[in-house]
Design a protein around this motif. Structure first.
Motif, PDB file in Angstrom:
ATOM      1  N   GLY A 125     -18.636  36.367  59.921  1.00  0.00           N
ATOM      2  CA  GLY A 125     -18.011  35.672  58.802  1.00  0.00           C
ATOM      3  C   GLY A 125     -16.541  35.966  58.577  1.00  0.00           C
ATOM      4  N   PRO A 126     -15.723  36.039  59.622  1.00  0.00           N
ATOM      5  CA  PRO A 126     -14.291  36.249  59.385  1.00  0.00           C
ATOM      6  C   PRO A 126     -13.699  35.078  58.617  1.00  0.00           C
ATOM      7  CG  PRO A 126     -14.654  35.521  61.648  1.00  0.00           C
ATOM      8  CD  PRO A 126     -16.013  35.756  61.047  1.00  0.00           C
ATOM      9  N   ARG A 127     -12.666  35.323  57.852  1.00  0.00           N
ATOM     10  CA  ARG A 127     -11.881  34.242  57.259  1.00  0.00           C
ATOM     11  C   ARG A 127     -10.523  34.271  57.948  1.00  0.00           C
ATOM     12  NH1 ARG A 127     -11.431  33.639  50.921  1.00  0.00           N
ATOM     13  NH2 ARG A 127     -13.405  32.603  51.282  1.00  0.00           N
TER      14      ARG A 127
ATOM     15  N   HIS B 230     -18.571  39.967  51.402  1.00  0.00           N
ATOM     16  CA  HIS B 230     -19.309  40.682  52.443  1.00  0.00           C
ATOM     17  C   HIS B 230     -18.369  41.538  53.269  1.00  0.00           C
ATOM     18  CE1 HIS B 230     -17.945  38.188  55.855  1.00  0.00           C
ATOM     19  NE2 HIS B 230     -17.974  37.185  55.007  1.00  0.00           N
TER      20      HIS B 230
ATOM     21  N   THR C 293     -12.794  45.514  56.040  1.00  0.00           N
ATOM     22  CA  THR C 293     -12.320  44.680  54.937  1.00  0.00           C
ATOM     23  C   THR C 293     -13.522  44.104  54.207  1.00  0.00           C
ATOM     24  OG1 THR C 293     -10.864  42.831  54.293  1.00  0.00           O
ATOM     25  CG2 THR C 293     -12.104  42.571  56.331  1.00  0.00           C
ATOM     26  N   VAL C 294     -13.258  43.604  53.010  1.00  0.00           N
ATOM     27  CA  VAL C 294     -14.250  42.830  52.265  1.00  0.00           C
ATOM     28  C   VAL C 294     -13.753  41.395  52.209  1.00  0.00           C
ATOM     29  CG1 VAL C 294     -15.497  42.548  50.089  1.00  0.00           C
ATOM     30  CG2 VAL C 294     -14.795  44.845  50.856  1.00  0.00           C
TER      31      VAL C 294
ATOM     32  N   ALA D  83      -6.138  41.707  57.399  1.00  0.00           N
ATOM     33  CA  ALA D  83      -6.670  42.674  56.438  1.00  0.00           C
ATOM     34  C   ALA D  83      -7.215  43.902  57.172  1.00  0.00           C
ATOM     35  CB  ALA D  83      -7.757  42.026  55.590  1.00  0.00           C
ATOM     36  N   LEU D  84      -7.878  43.673  58.292  1.00  0.00           N
ATOM     37  CA  LEU D  84      -8.380  44.800  59.089  1.00  0.00           C
ATOM     38  C   LEU D  84      -7.217  45.673  59.562  1.00  0.00           C
ATOM     39  CD1 LEU D  84     -11.137  42.925  61.127  1.00  0.00           C
ATOM     40  CD2 LEU D  84     -11.539  44.787  59.500  1.00  0.00           C
TER      41      LEU D  84
ATOM     42  N   SER E  64      -5.937  47.707  56.714  1.00  0.00           N
ATOM     43  CA  SER E  64      -6.806  48.845  56.375  1.00  0.00           C
ATOM     44  C   SER E  64      -6.516  50.034  57.279  1.00  0.00           C
ATOM     45  CB  SER E  64      -8.287  48.439  56.475  1.00  0.00           C
ATOM     46  OG  SER E  64      -8.768  48.443  57.817  1.00  0.00           O
TER      47      SER E  64
ATOM     48  N   SER F 146      -8.593  37.658  57.464  1.00  0.00           N
ATOM     49  CA  SER F 146      -9.444  38.837  57.619  1.00  0.00           C
ATOM     50  C   SER F 146      -8.957  39.732  58.763  1.00  0.00           C
ATOM     51  CB  SER F 146     -10.904  38.426  57.826  1.00  0.00           C
ATOM     52  OG  SER F 146     -11.060  37.501  58.874  1.00  0.00           O
TER      53      SER F 146
ATOM     54  N   LEU G  62      -7.887  39.102  45.068  1.00  0.00           N
ATOM     55  CA  LEU G  62      -8.138  39.628  46.405  1.00  0.00           C
ATOM     56  C   LEU G  62      -8.743  38.524  47.270  1.00  0.00           C
ATOM     57  CD1 LEU G  62      -9.701  43.131  45.628  1.00  0.00           C
ATOM     58  CD2 LEU G  62      -7.695  42.748  47.080  1.00  0.00           C
ATOM     59  N   VAL G  63      -8.217  38.382  48.488  1.00  0.00           N
ATOM     60  CA  VAL G  63      -8.776  37.402  49.431  1.00  0.00           C
ATOM     61  C   VAL G  63      -9.609  38.126  50.477  1.00  0.00           C
ATOM     62  CG1 VAL G  63      -8.264  35.505  51.009  1.00  0.00           C
ATOM     63  CG2 VAL G  63      -6.762  35.940  49.044  1.00  0.00           C
ATOM     64  N   CYS G  64      -8.981  39.081  51.141  1.00  0.00           N
ATOM     65  CA  CYS G  64      -9.681  40.014  52.033  1.00  0.00           C
ATOM     66  C   CYS G  64      -9.055  41.376  51.762  1.00  0.00           C
ATOM     67  CB  CYS G  64      -9.471  39.636  53.500  1.00  0.00           C
ATOM     68  SG  CYS G  64     -10.336  38.135  54.013  1.00  0.00           S
ATOM     69  N   ASP G  65      -9.834  42.298  51.271  1.00  0.00           N
ATOM     70  CA  ASP G  65      -9.300  43.599  50.862  1.00  0.00           C
ATOM     71  C   ASP G  65      -8.522  44.229  52.017  1.00  0.00           C
ATOM     72  OD1 ASP G  65     -11.119  42.881  48.924  1.00  0.00           O
ATOM     73  OD2 ASP G  65     -12.024  44.874  48.757  1.00  0.00           O
TER      74      ASP G  65
END
Ligand SMILES: [Zn+2]
Lengths: 385, 120
Positions: A137-139, B71, B59-60, A146-147, A150, A143, A196-199
């Protein structure tokens, strides 16, 4: 050897069109409007163009659609699609083709009506499923960035506040750019408090979704001196890519910009200390931060402290993304061409209120995919030749 | 005969997580291929994976409730030296942290067998 191309070609025309929202116009309409402005700027006509370097997200065979629309029959054509960096990447082939005499007038252009045609673009994430990532489920592309964010925070202690400072700096520049899409004041607290969209990335850490088109006309240096506008010389250009999908990126805190930047600097015979203005592809706040590190403007891991005190905003010591960037000026699917146009504007000295005084050199850095393709171009005024 | 993607999927469907290992450079390879990206060898053989890994990045993804809700999405480094996209299940998506030790499990999703991870 690569130094042979230094200063051999120059940008002699630039054009922007449809920046922000241009409902009712196709991506080709917008591209053509930008091309018209760029050719008028150069004092040239479509029939003078014999090298076409076109990309977009709506046509698989982009140079064919663009050439047909404009009535151009190029001798040299190029449309390699490597994401948002593509138009910056095309510069290297343009200077090579010009220098080899394969063409005399090169047109690099891009256009999109992404905002007005929402949902009707060729989306790499739906047309080309990445089968080992898609089940989770990546966006895309958020996403993936975002990774990377992190990991940068984990390894170097980079904070959300430091990332927010990048969005605030971009907005500060946008406030001085009459064509920028978002010009209202923005604070660090507002970035942190936004959705927040992707933390840990919020909507204000992410680029805009706008319409827009850009075009750049290049000729060999000796012809450039006889045309209308002050030529801005291409001093170096370097490509690099190491992966396509984020799960294959070797180290999420270091991009292939370390290679593209080194290659561009070698061709230009310059280093970071020689650069006056930086236009770095800011799809997300993390991209600006990592490119400052990867291009050598600060050490790896020090991007956060480097940007937190307003250094890259208006009045700071290192002007970055002086048009407001993809975060606040324009981001129609692919932003690369706009890093080029703003660099040229700054070196012509025609950037108005946001002009960096005395700027002689600039970097345009393009990024594509998921920190995947990195392309660095270095520009200079006649004084740098 | 089938290609490496189909072979990998068939192993998962049998409940086995297997990776390719290169006879040329002895490194593990993921995703499945016909050539080793490290050394160019086509001598790739399937070996059972330990399933032991560490969260490398996380990530979330903040989807709306009607889209399935927030998720986790993460990258996991397996003990064998390969990295894969996945998710950690069984804890809140925000509770997944970099450096967390995780164990692979094969789950069913929309008719496919996929690899997910649990905190170990
Ligand atoms: Zn190998």
């Amino acid at each position: 050897m690569s130094g042979d191309l230094r200063g051999k070609a120059a940008a002699v025309g630039i054009g922007l069109a449809g920046i922000g929202a241009a409902p009712g116009y196709s991506h080709l309409d917008l591209t053509a409007q930008a091309v018209k402005i760029a050719l008028d700027d150069a004092g040239l006509r479509p029939s003078d163009v014999d090298g076409l370097f076109a990309s977009n997200l709506q046509n698989i065979f982009a140079p064919l659609n663009v050439g047909e629309y404009l009535g151009i029959r190029p001798k040299v054509t190029e449309g390699t699609q490597i994401g948002g960096s593509s138009p910056v990447a095309h510069l290297l082939w343009a200077v090579l083709a010009l220098d080899a005499g394969l063409c005399d007038v090169a047109l690099v252009c891009y256009g999109s009506n992404q905002r007005s045609a929402a949902g009707r673009l060729l989306s790499p994430s739906t047309s080309e499923p990445l089968i080992y990532e898609q089940p989770y489920g990546p966006r895309y592309p958020i996403s993936s960035y975002a990774l990377a964010t992190s990991r940068h925070m984990h390894e170097y202690g980079t904070t959300r506040e430091q990332l927010a400072a990048i969005a605030v700096a971009a907005r500060g520049w946008a406030a001085m750019n009459p064509v920028a899409f978002m010009r209202d004041p923005l604070t660090i607290d507002e970035v942190l408090a936004s959705r927040l969209v992707c933390d840990p990335l919020t909507v204000r850490d992410c680029c805009l979704v706008t319409d827009g088109a850009g075009a750049v006309v290049l000729t060999r240096a000796e012809r450039a001196r006889d045309l209308k506008a002050d030529p801005v010389y291409l001093l170096g250009c370097g490509h690099a890519h190491w992966h396509r999908q984020i799960s294959q990126m070797p180290d999420l805190t270091t991009s292939a910009a370390v290679d593209s930047g080194r290659r561009a600097c070698e061709m230009a015979g310059m280093g970071p200390a020689d650069i006056d203005v930086l236009e770095l592809y800011d799809a997300f706040t993390i991209t600006t931060l990592m490119f400052l590190e990867d291009l050598g403007f600060c050490a790896k891991g020090e991007g956060g402290p480097f940007v937190e005190d307003g250094r890259i905003g208006p009045g700071g010591s290192l002007p970055v993304n002086t048009n407001g960037g993809g975060l606040s000026c324009v981001h129609p699917g692919m932003y690369g061409i706009f890093t080029v146009i703003e660099a040229i504007e700054q070196l012509r000295g025609t950037a108005g209120e946001r002009q960096v005084p005395g700027a002689q050199t600039a970097i345009s850095h393009g990024n594509g995919g998921h920190f995947s393709s990195e392309v660095t171009a270095i520009w200079g005024t006649a004084a740098t030749l | 005969m089938s290609g490496p993607d189909a072979q990998y999927a068939a192993f998962l469907a049998q409940g086995r997580l297997r990776l390719q290992r290169c006879g040329g450079c002895e490194r593990h390879v993921f995703y499945p291929r016909v050539l080793c990206p490290h050394c160019g060898s086509d001598d790739l053989a399937w070996v059972d994976a330990s399933g032991r890994g560490t969260v490398y990045a996380t990530t979330v993804v903040r989807r709306r409730p009607e889209e399935g809700g927030a998720h986790n999405l993460c990258l996991v480094d397996l003990e064998e030296g390969v990295r894969m996209a996945s998710r950690v299940e069984g804890i809140a998506p925000e509770a997944v942290t970099i450096g967390m030790a995780v164990s692979a499990r094969i789950a069913q999703q929309e008719g496919d067998a996929i690899v997910v991870f649990d905190p170990s």
